[in-house]
Scaffold this motif. Structure first.
Motif, PDB file in Angstrom:
ATOM      1  N   LEU A 105       0.858  -1.193   0.000  1.00 33.55           N
ATOM      2  CA  LEU A 105       0.000   0.000   0.000  1.00 33.55           C
ATOM      3  C   LEU A 105       0.891   1.239   0.000  1.00 33.55           C
ATOM      4  O   LEU A 105       1.815   1.351   0.825  1.00 33.55           O
ATOM      5  CB  LEU A 105      -0.864  -0.007   1.280  1.00 33.55           C
ATOM      6  CG  LEU A 105      -1.836   1.153   1.491  1.00 33.55           C
ATOM      7  CD1 LEU A 105      -3.000   1.063   0.498  1.00 33.55           C
ATOM      8  CD2 LEU A 105      -2.384   1.128   2.931  1.00 33.55           C
ATOM      9  N   CYS A 106       0.605   2.173  -0.907  1.00 34.14           N
ATOM     10  CA  CYS A 106       1.377   3.422  -0.916  1.00 34.14           C
ATOM     11  C   CYS A 106       1.112   4.198   0.378  1.00 34.14           C
ATOM     12  O   CYS A 106       0.014   4.140   0.939  1.00 34.14           O
ATOM     13  CB  CYS A 106       1.009   4.274  -2.127  1.00 34.14           C
ATOM     14  SG  CYS A 106       1.710   3.625  -3.643  1.00 34.14           S
ATOM     15  N   ALA A 107       2.106   4.949   0.811  1.00 28.32           N
ATOM     16  CA  ALA A 107       2.016   5.650   2.100  1.00 28.32           C
ATOM     17  C   ALA A 107       1.641   7.117   1.935  1.00 28.32           C
ATOM     18  O   ALA A 107       1.839   7.913   2.855  1.00 28.32           O
ATOM     19  CB  ALA A 107       3.341   5.507   2.845  1.00 28.32           C
ATOM     20  N   PRO A 130      -3.452 -12.263  -8.506  1.00 28.08           N
ATOM     21  CA  PRO A 130      -3.052 -10.909  -8.114  1.00 28.08           C
ATOM     22  C   PRO A 130      -4.113  -9.848  -8.415  1.00 28.08           C
ATOM     23  O   PRO A 130      -4.855  -9.968  -9.388  1.00 28.08           O
ATOM     24  CB  PRO A 130      -1.793 -10.637  -8.959  1.00 28.08           C
ATOM     25  CG  PRO A 130      -1.386 -11.948  -9.533  1.00 28.08           C
ATOM     26  CD  PRO A 130      -2.602 -12.805  -9.578  1.00 28.08           C
ATOM     27  N   SER A 131      -4.157  -8.810  -7.595  1.00 21.47           N
ATOM     28  CA  SER A 131      -5.085  -7.693  -7.758  1.00 21.47           C
ATOM     29  C   SER A 131      -4.343  -6.383  -7.554  1.00 21.47           C
ATOM     30  O   SER A 131      -3.336  -6.328  -6.851  1.00 21.47           O
ATOM     31  CB  SER A 131      -6.183  -7.736  -6.690  1.00 21.47           C
ATOM     32  OG  SER A 131      -7.049  -8.818  -6.844  1.00 21.47           O
ATOM     33  N   PHE A 132      -4.898  -5.325  -8.144  1.00 23.32           N
ATOM     34  CA  PHE A 132      -4.366  -3.992  -7.855  1.00 23.32           C
ATOM     35  C   PHE A 132      -5.512  -2.992  -7.822  1.00 23.32           C
ATOM     36  O   PHE A 132      -6.584  -3.219  -8.401  1.00 23.32           O
ATOM     37  CB  PHE A 132      -3.307  -3.559  -8.889  1.00 23.32           C
ATOM     38  CG  PHE A 132      -3.874  -3.242 -10.251  1.00 23.32           C
ATOM     39  CD1 PHE A 132      -4.199  -4.255 -11.144  1.00 23.32           C
ATOM     40  CD2 PHE A 132      -4.097  -1.924 -10.627  1.00 23.32           C
ATOM     41  CE1 PHE A 132      -4.734  -3.969 -12.394  1.00 23.32           C
ATOM     42  CE2 PHE A 132      -4.628  -1.626 -11.881  1.00 23.32           C
ATOM     43  CZ  PHE A 132      -4.949  -2.646 -12.767  1.00 23.32           C
ATOM     44  N   VAL A 133      -5.274  -1.888  -7.120  1.00 21.93           N
ATOM     45  CA  VAL A 133      -6.215  -0.774  -7.077  1.00 21.93           C
ATOM     46  C   VAL A 133      -5.528   0.407  -7.750  1.00 21.93           C
ATOM     47  O   VAL A 133      -4.466   0.862  -7.288  1.00 21.93           O
ATOM     48  CB  VAL A 133      -6.606  -0.411  -5.626  1.00 21.93           C
ATOM     49  CG1 VAL A 133      -7.542   0.798  -5.609  1.00 21.93           C
ATOM     50  CG2 VAL A 133      -7.264  -1.610  -4.925  1.00 21.93           C
ATOM     51  N   LEU A 143      -2.516   0.153  -4.427  1.00 19.50           N
ATOM     52  CA  LEU A 143      -2.445  -1.120  -3.693  1.00 19.50           C
ATOM     53  C   LEU A 143      -2.202  -2.252  -4.684  1.00 19.50           C
ATOM     54  O   LEU A 143      -2.794  -2.267  -5.766  1.00 19.50           O
ATOM     55  CB  LEU A 143      -3.747  -1.354  -2.921  1.00 19.50           C
ATOM     56  CG  LEU A 143      -3.800  -2.636  -2.063  1.00 19.50           C
ATOM     57  CD1 LEU A 143      -4.484  -2.348  -0.725  1.00 19.50           C
ATOM     58  CD2 LEU A 143      -4.535  -3.766  -2.755  1.00 19.50           C
ATOM     59  N   TYR A 144      -1.321  -3.165  -4.298  1.00 22.31           N
ATOM     60  CA  TYR A 144      -1.068  -4.365  -5.099  1.00 22.31           C
ATOM     61  C   TYR A 144      -0.993  -5.545  -4.154  1.00 22.31           C
ATOM     62  O   TYR A 144      -0.310  -5.466  -3.109  1.00 22.31           O
ATOM     63  CB  TYR A 144       0.251  -4.239  -5.889  1.00 22.31           C
ATOM     64  CG  TYR A 144       0.645  -5.551  -6.530  1.00 22.31           C
ATOM     65  CD1 TYR A 144       0.143  -5.922  -7.775  1.00 22.31           C
ATOM     66  CD2 TYR A 144       1.485  -6.448  -5.864  1.00 22.31           C
ATOM     67  CE1 TYR A 144       0.479  -7.138  -8.348  1.00 22.31           C
ATOM     68  CE2 TYR A 144       1.825  -7.669  -6.428  1.00 22.31           C
ATOM     69  CZ  TYR A 144       1.318  -8.004  -7.674  1.00 22.31           C
ATOM     70  OH  TYR A 144       1.638  -9.215  -8.233  1.00 22.31           O
TER      71      TYR A 144
END
Ligand SMILES: Nc1nc2c(ncn2[C@@H]2O[C@H](COP(=O)(O)OP(=O)(O)OP(=O)(O)O)[C@@H](O)[C@H]2O)c(=O)[nH]1
Ligand SMILES: C=C(OP(=O)(O)O)C(=O)O
Length: 205
Positions: A105-107, A130-133, A143-144
């Motif tokens: 998750l990016c901060a 796999p999934s990403f947002v 998010l990955y």
């Protein structure tokens, strides 16, 4: 069987050198980047599907602040290679929490609400692959997540397309506070309209 919980891997560039496109904001850049990361960490820790937050940072003083909100903190496993560090982080998640799914998750999500993260994780955890947002603009990634065997993050310019090309499935839905990463002043204004986390809000007041 699908895992029922995730461990968030939270990469944080040392705040003094992060968020370089926010220099126009009249607040010390280090403090702003630090507040973003602490608000992101606190929201992630409050999401029911999150078992733990494993923060990765090479800033030893800031590591204590992240630990203070409940993160487990490690130095970057690979110097200057975000995706390499995330892969090592996922391996560490497998060692410490073998039943959980790693999720990077990016901060820089200062408006993040636990509800949006949890809704995304409900989709992610229900999929074998796999999934990403994607971010609000649709080009970046916030998010990955994948099992350790499939874990191949491709953060960087154009990462949404890169993740899709790599076989990850996009998570649908509005998820406004999760998608709203903040790299520049217009994005910070948009995050402010959504509602900032406590530390970022206090700093900008
Ligand atoms: N631990 C770690 N985190 C990183 C590294 N590079 C980027 N990040 C983090 O990854 C996320 C996405 O990075 P960016 O949006 O490019 O953030 P940034 O580098 O602070 O921002 P800019 O200076 O505007 O490029 C943020 O949470 C950063 O703190 C790295 O080498 N190590
Ligand atoms: C690293 C990324 O963040 P940003 O685009 O915010 O630099 C990304 O979207 O993959």
């Amino acid at each position: 069987m699908s895992p029922s919980s995730a461990v968030v891997i939270l990469p944080v560039k040392p705040p003094a050198v992060g968020k370089s496109r926010l220099v126009s904001i009249p607040v010390a850049r280090r403090e702003l980047a630090a507040a973003f990361a602490l608000d992101t960490a606190a929201a992630a820790l409050a999401a029911p599907r999150v078992t733990a937050v494993l923060a990765l940072t090479d800033d030893h003083l800031f590591a204590d602040e992240l630990a203070g909100v409940g993160c487990i903190v490690l130095p970057d496993p690979v110097d200057g290679d975000l995706n390499g560090s995330l892969r090592q982080g996922a391996a560490e998640v497998r060692r410490r929490w073998p039943d959980a799914r790693p999720a990077a998750l990016c901060a820089d999500l200062p408006a993040l609400l636990p509800e949006d993260l949890d809704a995304a994780l409900a989709v992610v955890l229900g999929r074998p692959g796999p999934s990403f947002v994607a971010d609000t603009e649709g080009t970046g990634t916030v998010l990955y997540s994948a099992s350790l065997e499939d874990f191949d993050p491709r953060f960087g310019t154009g990462s949404a397309d890169a993740h899709a090309l790599g076989g990850a499935d996009a998570v649908p839905g509005d998820l406004p506070t999760l998608r709203r990463d903040v790299d520049d002043a217009p994005a910070l204004a948009a995050a402010t309209r959504l509602g900032l986390g406590a530390r970022t809000r206090a700093l900008l007041h």
